[in-house]
Design a protein around this motif. Structure first.
Motif, PDB file in Angstrom:
ATOM      1  N   LEU A  39       0.816  -1.214   0.000  1.00 42.49           N
ATOM      2  CA  LEU A  39       0.000   0.000   0.000  1.00 42.49           C
ATOM      3  C   LEU A  39       0.851   1.266   0.000  1.00 42.49           C
ATOM      4  O   LEU A  39       0.320   2.360  -0.167  1.00 42.49           O
ATOM      5  CB  LEU A  39      -0.930   0.008   1.212  1.00 42.49           C
ATOM      6  N   LEU A  40       2.138   1.116   0.198  1.00 41.86           N
ATOM      7  CA  LEU A  40       3.050   2.262   0.218  1.00 41.86           C
ATOM      8  C   LEU A  40       3.789   2.332  -1.114  1.00 41.86           C
ATOM      9  O   LEU A  40       4.664   1.514  -1.385  1.00 41.86           O
ATOM     10  CB  LEU A  40       4.050   2.125   1.372  1.00 41.86           C
ATOM     11  N   PRO A  41       3.450   3.286  -1.958  1.00 36.42           N
ATOM     12  CA  PRO A  41       4.067   3.328  -3.288  1.00 36.42           C
ATOM     13  C   PRO A  41       5.584   3.488  -3.262  1.00 36.42           C
ATOM     14  O   PRO A  41       6.278   2.967  -4.125  1.00 36.42           O
ATOM     15  CB  PRO A  41       3.396   4.519  -3.975  1.00 36.42           C
ATOM     16  N   CYS A  42       6.119   4.164  -2.267  1.00 35.45           N
ATOM     17  CA  CYS A  42       7.570   4.362  -2.207  1.00 35.45           C
ATOM     18  C   CYS A  42       8.306   3.071  -1.850  1.00 35.45           C
ATOM     19  O   CYS A  42       9.500   2.952  -2.094  1.00 35.45           O
ATOM     20  CB  CYS A  42       7.932   5.470  -1.234  1.00 35.45           C
ATOM     21  N   ARG A  43       7.595   2.108  -1.288  1.00 29.39           N
ATOM     22  CA  ARG A  43       8.211   0.821  -0.974  1.00 29.39           C
ATOM     23  C   ARG A  43       7.888  -0.234  -2.026  1.00 29.39           C
ATOM     24  O   ARG A  43       8.639  -1.178  -2.206  1.00 29.39           O
ATOM     25  CB  ARG A  43       7.768   0.337   0.396  1.00 29.39           C
ATOM     26  N   ALA A  44       6.747  -0.086  -2.697  1.00 33.90           N
ATOM     27  CA  ALA A  44       6.327  -1.075  -3.691  1.00 33.90           C
ATOM     28  C   ALA A  44       6.947  -0.817  -5.064  1.00 33.90           C
ATOM     29  O   ALA A  44       6.980  -1.707  -5.909  1.00 33.90           O
ATOM     30  CB  ALA A  44       4.810  -1.084  -3.812  1.00 33.90           C
ATOM     31  N   ASN A  45       7.449   0.396  -5.302  1.00 38.09           N
ATOM     32  CA  ASN A  45       8.042   0.768  -6.589  1.00 38.09           C
ATOM     33  C   ASN A  45       9.524   1.072  -6.412  1.00 38.09           C
ATOM     34  O   ASN A  45      10.032   1.117  -5.302  1.00 38.09           O
ATOM     35  CB  ASN A  45       7.322   1.986  -7.163  1.00 38.09           C
ATOM     36  N   ASN A  46      10.176   1.328  -7.513  1.00 38.97           N
ATOM     37  CA  ASN A  46      11.592   1.663  -7.506  1.00 38.97           C
ATOM     38  C   ASN A  46      11.810   2.977  -6.749  1.00 38.97           C
ATOM     39  O   ASN A  46      11.256   4.007  -7.119  1.00 38.97           O
ATOM     40  CB  ASN A  46      12.092   1.780  -8.951  1.00 38.97           C
ATOM     41  N   TRP A  50      11.305   8.486  -6.987  1.00 32.86           N
ATOM     42  CA  TRP A  50      11.004   9.665  -6.181  1.00 32.86           C
ATOM     43  C   TRP A  50      12.131  10.700  -6.223  1.00 32.86           C
ATOM     44  O   TRP A  50      11.992  11.784  -5.667  1.00 32.86           O
ATOM     45  CB  TRP A  50      10.699   9.241  -4.745  1.00 32.86           C
ATOM     46  N   PHE A  51      13.211  10.374  -6.917  1.00 35.62           N
ATOM     47  CA  PHE A  51      14.328  11.309  -7.074  1.00 35.62           C
ATOM     48  C   PHE A  51      14.747  11.371  -8.540  1.00 35.62           C
ATOM     49  O   PHE A  51      15.906  11.580  -8.859  1.00 35.62           O
ATOM     50  CB  PHE A  51      15.509  10.886  -6.190  1.00 35.62           C
ATOM     51  N   ALA A  52      13.790  11.180  -9.441  1.00 29.26           N
ATOM     52  CA  ALA A  52      14.059  11.076 -10.874  1.00 29.26           C
ATOM     53  C   ALA A  52      14.408  12.428 -11.489  1.00 29.26           C
ATOM     54  O   ALA A  52      14.040  13.485 -10.981  1.00 29.26           O
ATOM     55  CB  ALA A  52      12.835  10.489 -11.583  1.00 29.26           C
ATOM     56  N   GLU A  53      15.114  12.366 -12.600  1.00 30.90           N
ATOM     57  CA  GLU A  53      15.454  13.561 -13.366  1.00 30.90           C
ATOM     58  C   GLU A  53      14.379  13.897 -14.396  1.00 30.90           C
ATOM     59  O   GLU A  53      14.169  15.046 -14.736  1.00 30.90           O
ATOM     60  CB  GLU A  53      16.798  13.365 -14.086  1.00 30.90           C
ATOM     61  N   SER A  54      13.698  12.883 -14.887  1.00 32.67           N
ATOM     62  CA  SER A  54      12.689  13.072 -15.933  1.00 32.67           C
ATOM     63  C   SER A  54      11.412  13.686 -15.348  1.00 32.67           C
ATOM     64  O   SER A  54      10.869  13.167 -14.371  1.00 32.67           O
ATOM     65  CB  SER A  54      12.366  11.715 -16.562  1.00 32.67           C
ATOM     66  N   PRO A  55      10.907  14.775 -15.948  1.00 31.93           N
ATOM     67  CA  PRO A  55       9.660  15.363 -15.457  1.00 31.93           C
ATOM     68  C   PRO A  55       8.484  14.385 -15.480  1.00 31.93           C
ATOM     69  O   PRO A  55       7.650  14.400 -14.575  1.00 31.93           O
ATOM     70  CB  PRO A  55       9.414  16.537 -16.410  1.00 31.93           C
ATOM     71  N   SER A  56       8.432  13.506 -16.463  1.00 32.31           N
ATOM     72  CA  SER A  56       7.322  12.545 -16.521  1.00 32.31           C
ATOM     73  C   SER A  56       7.418  11.532 -15.375  1.00 32.31           C
ATOM     74  O   SER A  56       6.394  11.142 -14.798  1.00 32.31           O
ATOM     75  CB  SER A  56       7.287  11.833 -17.869  1.00 32.31           C
ATOM     76  N   ASP A  57       8.629  11.117 -15.018  1.00 30.15           N
ATOM     77  CA  ASP A  57       8.800  10.209 -13.880  1.00 30.15           C
ATOM     78  C   ASP A  57       8.424  10.881 -12.563  1.00 30.15           C
ATOM     79  O   ASP A  57       7.822  10.259 -11.684  1.00 30.15           O
ATOM     80  CB  ASP A  57      10.240   9.697 -13.800  1.00 30.15           C
ATOM     81  N   VAL A  58       8.760  12.145 -12.424  1.00 34.84           N
ATOM     82  CA  VAL A  58       8.413  12.894 -11.213  1.00 34.84           C
ATOM     83  C   VAL A  58       6.896  13.011 -11.088  1.00 34.84           C
ATOM     84  O   VAL A  58       6.331  12.796 -10.013  1.00 34.84           O
ATOM     85  CB  VAL A  58       9.079  14.289 -11.220  1.00 34.84           C
ATOM     86  N   GLU A  59       6.216  13.315 -12.189  1.00 32.88           N
ATOM     87  CA  GLU A  59       4.755  13.410 -12.161  1.00 32.88           C
ATOM     88  C   GLU A  59       4.121  12.063 -11.837  1.00 32.88           C
ATOM     89  O   GLU A  59       3.108  11.994 -11.135  1.00 32.88           O
ATOM     90  CB  GLU A  59       4.221  13.964 -13.481  1.00 32.88           C
ATOM     91  N   PHE A  60       4.713  10.981 -12.331  1.00 34.83           N
ATOM     92  CA  PHE A  60       4.220   9.643 -12.030  1.00 34.83           C
ATOM     93  C   PHE A  60       4.366   9.344 -10.535  1.00 34.83           C
ATOM     94  O   PHE A  60       3.448   8.824  -9.896  1.00 34.83           O
ATOM     95  CB  PHE A  60       4.955   8.602 -12.875  1.00 34.83           C
ATOM     96  N   ALA A  61       5.501   9.714  -9.957  1.00 37.43           N
ATOM     97  CA  ALA A  61       5.729   9.510  -8.520  1.00 37.43           C
ATOM     98  C   ALA A  61       4.725  10.323  -7.703  1.00 37.43           C
ATOM     99  O   ALA A  61       4.161   9.823  -6.720  1.00 37.43           O
ATOM    100  CB  ALA A  61       7.157   9.889  -8.141  1.00 37.43           C
ATOM    101  N   LYS A  62       4.477  11.563  -8.107  1.00 39.06           N
ATOM    102  CA  LYS A  62       3.503  12.392  -7.407  1.00 39.06           C
ATOM    103  C   LYS A  62       2.111  11.768  -7.473  1.00 39.06           C
ATOM    104  O   LYS A  62       1.372  11.777  -6.485  1.00 39.06           O
ATOM    105  CB  LYS A  62       3.485  13.802  -7.995  1.00 39.06           C
TER     106      LYS A  62
END
Length: 115
Positions: A39-46, A50-62
């Motif tokens: 249930l915790l996305p920061c633990r279930a995903n890479n 959450w520290f990505a350079e790509s704007p699309s990856d940052v928006e996905f993390a948000k």
């Protein structure tokens, strides 16, 4: 003895450390420990997401943070600690402040892309 940032303040005191760690990160860690990791996305995903350079990856993390059960606690703690960068509680931090979006590297285009 090596002490991580996630150690609780009372453990730091028992270890004889002169400085007490910020309890909000310890409380966040304790609260997250009571929730299933799936249930915790920061633990279930890479975690790099959450520290990505790509704007699309940052928006996905948000977007992943929106349904997190500890989102409010994560955001409040990040604001209190003035996190230097990364996505915390569904918001993007840069130099301790929340910014609306990540801009890509380089200069903007002279002419907009025609779709």
């Amino acid at each position: 003895m090596t002490t991580s940032v996630l150690d609780r303040a009372d453990q730091a005191f028992e270890a004889g450390l002169d400085t007490v760690l910020d309890p909000t990160l310890g409380l966040l860690h304790d609260s997250a420990g009571k929730v299933d990791d799936e249930l915790l996305p920061c633990r279930a995903n890479n975690p790099e997401l959450w520290f990505a350079e790509s704007p699309s990856d940052v928006e996905f993390a948000k977007a992943l943070c929106r349904d997190c059960p500890v989102q409010t606690m994560c955001l409040d703690g990040a604001l209190a600690r003035r996190e230097p960068w990364g996505v915390w509680g569904g918001e993007l931090f840069l130099q301790g402040t929340v910014i609306p979006r990540k801009r890509p590297r380089g200069r903007p285009r002279k002419h907009p892309i025609v779709a």
